[in-house]
Design a protein around this motif. Structure first.
Motif, PDB file in Angstrom:
ATOM      1  N   GLU A   1      43.439  30.392  32.783  1.00 49.15           N
ATOM      2  CA  GLU A   1      42.473  31.315  32.180  1.00 49.15           C
ATOM      3  C   GLU A   1      42.710  32.756  32.613  1.00 49.15           C
ATOM      4  OE1 GLU A   1      38.687  28.221  31.832  1.00 49.15           O
ATOM      5  OE2 GLU A   1      38.638  29.853  33.292  1.00 49.15           O
ATOM      6  N   ILE A   2      42.886  32.948  33.915  1.00 53.54           N
ATOM      7  CA  ILE A   2      43.029  34.285  34.490  1.00 53.54           C
ATOM      8  C   ILE A   2      43.975  34.185  35.680  1.00 53.54           C
ATOM      9  CG2 ILE A   2      40.722  35.098  33.819  1.00 53.54           C
ATOM     10  CD1 ILE A   2      39.865  34.486  36.757  1.00 53.54           C
ATOM     11  N   VAL A   3      44.227  35.314  36.324  1.00 55.31           N
ATOM     12  CA  VAL A   3      44.885  35.305  37.625  1.00 55.31           C
ATOM     13  C   VAL A   3      43.781  35.281  38.684  1.00 55.31           C
ATOM     14  CG1 VAL A   3      46.379  36.527  39.242  1.00 55.31           C
ATOM     15  CG2 VAL A   3      46.893  36.548  36.792  1.00 55.31           C
ATOM     16  N   CYS A   4      43.734  34.207  39.444  1.00 54.48           N
ATOM     17  CA  CYS A   4      42.760  34.089  40.528  1.00 54.48           C
ATOM     18  C   CYS A   4      43.310  34.744  41.795  1.00 54.48           C
ATOM     19  CB  CYS A   4      42.453  32.618  40.807  1.00 54.48           C
ATOM     20  SG  CYS A   4      41.546  31.780  39.488  1.00 54.48           S
ATOM     21  N   HIS A   5      42.413  35.150  42.682  1.00 53.73           N
ATOM     22  CA  HIS A   5      42.861  35.710  43.961  1.00 53.73           C
ATOM     23  C   HIS A   5      43.484  34.630  44.820  1.00 53.73           C
ATOM     24  CE1 HIS A   5      42.432  36.974  48.200  1.00 53.73           C
ATOM     25  NE2 HIS A   5      42.723  38.171  47.733  1.00 53.73           N
ATOM     26  N   GLY A   6      42.869  33.454  44.841  1.00 52.37           N
ATOM     27  CA  GLY A   6      43.429  32.330  45.569  1.00 52.37           C
ATOM     28  C   GLY A   6      42.917  32.153  46.977  1.00 52.37           C
ATOM     29  N   ASP A   7      42.342  33.194  47.563  1.00 55.45           N
ATOM     30  CA  ASP A   7      41.835  33.093  48.939  1.00 55.45           C
ATOM     31  C   ASP A   7      40.698  34.098  49.122  1.00 55.45           C
ATOM     32  OD1 ASP A   7      41.538  32.284  51.542  1.00 55.45           O
ATOM     33  OD2 ASP A   7      43.396  33.207  52.278  1.00 55.45           O
TER      34      ASP A   7
END
Length: 257
Positions: free
Chosen positions: A117-123
């Motif tokens: 869906e999107i680019v997540c930050h991940g942390d």
């Protein structure tokens, strides 16, 4: 130059208004993504400056205090939780469109998750969020950014900010009731839909399992940083928290809905 504390001890330096950090194969993609955030008018992320020939990246310094200690009372204030959730929501909004508009080869440190869906930050955790006057104002360390559903990022953020971790863990100073209250505040301020709330417990467990698997694989491949984390018990902690969340799933769902 000033040595910055936190992750990757001894490898991250501040030089005036810039930060010098180790670069990876994913750094060019990350820098293009940071430029996308800037074009979208999102002011809370570092500005990419350059990638040097000696495998270092230079980004702008994001001012503010980060909280390495998840039991820090500052993290649990309603003002902090609400501002952190709204900052995450604004980041997700700004993230939209990068995957479709970026024409270069994309390399990410963490494997993409479907649907992209999107680019997540991940942390998105307190140790990666800069705060000023008990409000979240900035996000740092985009190494773990990768394509995934919004809920993938939201679930991990709630896991870290509540935190949804077994109180038997020495670093957790809050019982279940406080954790559920904080999770509810975070989801309300983010604007989580009912569908997202219902899927959150399972998504937290999926995220933690993926994180533990990634850490163990990198450690087995000889990555010293991840080997140290595994030796310190981090992967085991995540797996234990999967069980903790499973035990209290119904109470969590009730609190969120």
């Amino acid at each position: 130059m000033e040595l910055l504390q936190g992750g990757r001890t001894g490898q991250i330096w501040r030089d005036g208004d810039t930060v010098i950090r180790p670069a990876g194969a994913w750094t060019p993609t990350t820098h293009r993504f940071l430029r996308h955030l800037g074009r979208k008018g999102f002011p809370a992320a570092p500005q990419p400056i350059q990638i040097t020939g000696d495998d270092q990246e230079v980004v702008s310094y994001v001012a503010g205090r980060v909280c390495e200690d998840l039991s820090d009372p500052l993290i649990g204030s309603e003002r902090m939780l609400m501002s952190a959730a709204r900052l995450l929501r604004d980041f997700h909004t700004a993230s939209q469109g990068f995957l479709e508009s970026d024409d270069d080869a994309q390399i990410w440190m963490l494997p993409p998750q479907e649907p992209r869906e999107i680019v997540c930050h991940g942390d998105y955790a307190p140790y990666n969020v800069a705060t000023v006057n008990q409000e979240a104002v900035g996000i740092i360390d985009f190494d773990t950014a990768h394509p995934a559903p919004r809920l993938w990022d939201l679930a991990y953020a709630v896991y870290r900010w509540a935190p949804l971790s077994d109180p038997a863990n020495p670093s957790v100073a809050f019982g279940l009731d406080d954790q559920l209250r904080r999770a509810e505040i975070f989801c309300n301020a983010y604007g989580a839909t009912m569908e997202e709330r219902r899927g959150l417990p399972e998504m937290v467990c999926r995220r933690l399992q993926a994180l533990a698997d990634f850490m163990l694989a990198r450690a087995a491949a000889g990555d010293e940083i991840f080997a140290e984390d595994v030796d310190a018990g981090d992967a085991r902690l995540y797996l234990n928290d999967i069980g903790y969340i499973g035990i209290h799933r119904d109470r969590l769902l009730k609190a969120l809905s």
